[in-house]
Write a protein that holds these residues in place. Structure first.
Motif, PDB file in Angstrom:
ATOM      1  N   VAL A   1       0.849  -1.198   0.000  1.00 27.35           N
ATOM      2  CA  VAL A   1       0.000   0.000   0.000  1.00 27.35           C
ATOM      3  C   VAL A   1       0.884   1.248   0.000  1.00 27.35           C
ATOM      4  CG1 VAL A   1      -1.694   1.349   1.312  1.00 27.35           C
ATOM      5  CG2 VAL A   1      -1.987  -1.124   1.067  1.00 27.35           C
ATOM      6  N   ARG A   2       1.932   1.235   0.828  1.00 24.40           N
ATOM      7  CA  ARG A   2       2.871   2.370   0.848  1.00 24.40           C
ATOM      8  C   ARG A   2       3.439   2.637  -0.551  1.00 24.40           C
ATOM      9  NH1 ARG A   2       4.730   0.165   5.688  1.00 24.40           N
ATOM     10  NH2 ARG A   2       4.444   1.541   7.465  1.00 24.40           N
ATOM     11  N   GLU A   3       3.808   1.563  -1.227  1.00 27.50           N
ATOM     12  CA  GLU A   3       4.429   1.706  -2.548  1.00 27.50           C
ATOM     13  C   GLU A   3       3.417   2.216  -3.580  1.00 27.50           C
ATOM     14  OE1 GLU A   3       7.971  -0.617  -4.172  1.00 27.50           O
ATOM     15  OE2 GLU A   3       6.252  -1.816  -4.782  1.00 27.50           O
ATOM     16  N   ALA A   4       2.164   1.751  -3.476  1.00 29.77           N
ATOM     17  CA  ALA A   4       1.122   2.226  -4.391  1.00 29.77           C
ATOM     18  C   ALA A   4       0.856   3.716  -4.167  1.00 29.77           C
ATOM     19  CB  ALA A   4      -0.160   1.421  -4.186  1.00 29.77           C
ATOM     20  N   VAL A   5       0.835   4.125  -2.906  1.00 27.02           N
ATOM     21  CA  VAL A   5       0.652   5.546  -2.576  1.00 27.02           C
ATOM     22  C   VAL A   5       1.788   6.361  -3.195  1.00 27.02           C
ATOM     23  CG1 VAL A   5       0.750   7.214  -0.673  1.00 27.02           C
ATOM     24  CG2 VAL A   5      -0.738   5.201  -0.485  1.00 27.02           C
ATOM     25  N   ALA A   6       3.022   5.858  -3.087  1.00 25.57           N
ATOM     26  CA  ALA A   6       4.166   6.548  -3.687  1.00 25.57           C
ATOM     27  C   ALA A   6       3.995   6.679  -5.202  1.00 25.57           C
ATOM     28  CB  ALA A   6       5.461   5.801  -3.357  1.00 25.57           C
ATOM     29  N   ALA A   7       3.515   5.617  -5.838  1.00 23.53           N
ATOM     30  CA  ALA A   7       3.318   5.650  -7.292  1.00 23.53           C
ATOM     31  C   ALA A   7       2.279   6.707  -7.672  1.00 23.53           C
ATOM     32  CB  ALA A   7       2.888   4.274  -7.799  1.00 23.53           C
ATOM     33  N   LEU A   8       1.197   6.770  -6.902  1.00 24.10           N
ATOM     34  CA  LEU A   8       0.142   7.749  -7.185  1.00 24.10           C
ATOM     35  C   LEU A   8       0.606   9.175  -6.910  1.00 24.10           C
ATOM     36  CD1 LEU A   8      -2.826   5.687  -5.747  1.00 24.10           C
ATOM     37  CD2 LEU A   8      -2.629   6.448  -8.123  1.00 24.10           C
ATOM     38  N   ARG A   9       1.598   9.303  -6.041  1.00 20.87           N
ATOM     39  CA  ARG A   9       2.112  10.641  -5.712  1.00 20.87           C
ATOM     40  C   ARG A   9       3.362  10.990  -6.514  1.00 20.87           C
ATOM     41  NH1 ARG A   9       1.071  11.351   0.759  1.00 20.87           N
ATOM     42  NH2 ARG A   9       1.062  13.540   0.185  1.00 20.87           N
ATOM     43  N   GLY A  10       3.694  10.135  -7.504  1.00 23.12           N
ATOM     44  CA  GLY A  10       4.755  10.497  -8.437  1.00 23.12           C
ATOM     45  C   GLY A  10       6.138  10.002  -8.092  1.00 23.12           C
ATOM     46  N   THR A  11       6.258   9.163  -7.019  1.00 23.06           N
ATOM     47  CA  THR A  11       7.596   8.686  -6.646  1.00 23.06           C
ATOM     48  C   THR A  11       7.663   7.161  -6.620  1.00 23.06           C
ATOM     49  OG1 THR A  11       7.027   8.840  -4.297  1.00 23.06           O
ATOM     50  CG2 THR A  11       8.122  10.754  -5.279  1.00 23.06           C
ATOM     51  N   GLY A  12       6.788   6.524  -7.357  1.00 19.94           N
ATOM     52  CA  GLY A  12       6.731   5.060  -7.318  1.00 19.94           C
ATOM     53  C   GLY A  12       7.732   4.404  -8.250  1.00 19.94           C
ATOM     54  N   PRO A  13       7.862   3.066  -8.143  1.00 18.16           N
ATOM     55  CA  PRO A  13       8.798   2.325  -8.993  1.00 18.16           C
ATOM     56  C   PRO A  13       8.388   2.388 -10.466  1.00 18.16           C
ATOM     57  CG  PRO A  13       7.809   0.903  -7.292  1.00 18.16           C
ATOM     58  CD  PRO A  13       7.108   2.203  -7.223  1.00 18.16           C
TER      59      PRO A  13
END
Length: 437
Positions: free
Chosen positions: A256-268
């Motif tokens: 979930v943390r990683e998905a949030v990062a992706a949605l906020r522009g810093t994901g893998p």
């Protein structure tokens, strides 16, 4: 005509005979009604695993399971809805990013998701790591979410493909998961019952997927696209690589943390790229854009502008989740013990056995071995090195997030052997192999 008997149907399939439409309907109705016991259904499932089913049998099984409960029709509130399904992979948090992304460009997403099966996690388990998030919605709540938000991700409800829900849980604990007809019918029965007009399938292959080989994945994709055609829906399948986990996180709250990062522009990059490919198929099938480039541009803008992130946050709030943990993801469940696993030697990471990682997360408490098991949402793995990464001896390969030190020791050897390190850099892994339309 003589009354049907389950034992005769099991024997027929054991001996390699194609089951008739009437036989398949009778079995599915009887099993859903509780008239056929689990042990007989398990025997039939094993016979199907060993003997297979042809395309007609598979389509019949799919339609019978779809009709075993409610057939959702949302056309009164949304003229067109879209859905996505992944055949399961390790670290596969695609739905968490893709669903809000396509909803943000105006495609209503109605998704019924499963729990973890085998060594791959389930979207519902991941979302439930958000405190308060409700995945069991009434039909009215589900419809209201579609109408007001254009986005809902819920657990498969008891009245939607109930025959599949029973069979899914049974297959998980009887070693009958790996069968192309059973996987195709399970996936597509839920998709057809859930009423989506356009469906994109993410069919994974490789060590970290149910389909080990590209050929098997292609066969599964073609089977599911054919079922969709039979049923008059638009279906496309993307064959994507699971030769290593998707992204860096494996485990519920970590993903979930990683998905949030992706949605906020810093994901893998690999996670974001796969979501753009899958999303482009939906945008094109829905007729919103006519070519892949225009579709992709539209989705990139929804990510860049924060529209997709806002949509995800709104979905979490709408389903009772605490938005504070999204704004500060460190407030999500966190494992008390975090230990780095060092590289045993210098070189390049040549391969990562995703299945071994998935099984390790299960052993840490992040998955189920029986259907009544409870999950520890905090545990899992975060990778530091992926295929192609150059490591020195002692560099961290991954961090183990565990409930206790003894759990770390129980999985450390298994995780060490999941990594293959060579002197020369490996060829780059493809992310998307083909698209079947």
């Amino acid at each position: 005509m003589a009354a049907m008997r389950m034992v005769d149907i099991i024997a027929a399939k054991r001996d390699g005979r194609a089951l008739t439409t009437a036989e398949i309907d009778w079995v599915v109705k009887g099993y859903a009604a509780g008239e056929i016991p689990d042990y007989q259904m398990a025997a039939l499932a094993m016979a199907i695993v060993l003997r297979g089913m042809d395309d007609r049998e598979t389509a019949d099984l799919t339609m019978a399971m779809a009709r075993s409960g409610d057939m959702l029709d949302l056309h009164d509130i949304a003229p067109l809805t879209v859905d996505k399904h992944s055949t399961g992979g390790v670290g596969d948090k695609t739905t968490l990013v893709l669903a809000p992304l396509v909803a943000a460009v105006g495609l209503p997403v109605t998704k019924m998701s499963g729990r973890g099966l085998g060594f791959s996690g389930g979207t519902i388990d991941k979302l439930e790591s958000i405190p308060g998030f409700r995945t069991n919605l009434s039909a009215e709540e589900f419809r209201r979410a579609v109408r007001e938000l254009g986005l809902v991700v819920a657990a498969q409800s008891g009245d939607l493909a109930p025959a599949d829900k029973k069979l899914y849980a049974l297959r998980d604990v009887t070693a009958t998961v790996e069968s192309i007809p059973l996987i195709a019918a399970s996936v597509m029965s839920k998709k057809l019952a859930a009423g989506a007009d356009c469906i994109v399938l993410d069919v994974k292959y490789g060590q970290g997927a149910f389909m080990r080989t590209l050929d098997d994945a292609r066969r599964l994709a073609q089977t599911m696209v054919a079922i969709g055609r039979h049923a008059g829906r638009k279906v496309a399948a993307v064959l994507s690589s699971m030769q290593q986990p998707l992204g860096f996180a494996v485990g519920n709250a970590l993903e979930v943390r990683e998905a949030v990062a992706a949605l906020r522009g810093t994901g893998p990059d690999d996670l974001v790229e796969l979501c753009l490919v899958l999303g482009s198929e939906l945008v094109q099938m829905a007729g919103v854009r006519s070519d892949a480039d225009a579709a992709r541009t539209m989705l990139v803008e929804a990510l860049r502008s924060g529209a997709a992130w806002a949509k995800f946050r709104a979905m979490v709030v709408n389903q009772g989740g605490d938005p504070a943990v999204l704004d500060e993801p460190e407030r999500l469940p966190t494992a008390p013990v975090q230990v780095e696993l060092p590289a045993p030697r210098a070189g390049f990471v040549a391969a990562i056995d995703g299945q071994a990682l998935g099984l390790a997360v299960n052993a840490l408490g992040g998955g189920r071995s029986r259907k009544e098991d409870t999950i520890d949402h905090a545990v899992g793995l975060v990778l530091w090195a992926k295929v192609g990464t150059r490591v020195a001896a002692g560099d961290p390969l991954l961090t183990i997030h565990a409930a206790r030190q003894s759990d770390v020791e129980a999985v450390a050897d298994q995780l060490r052997t999941a990594y293959t390190i060579h002197d020369a850099p490996p060829p780059p892994l493809p992310l998307v192999e083909a698209i079947i339309r």
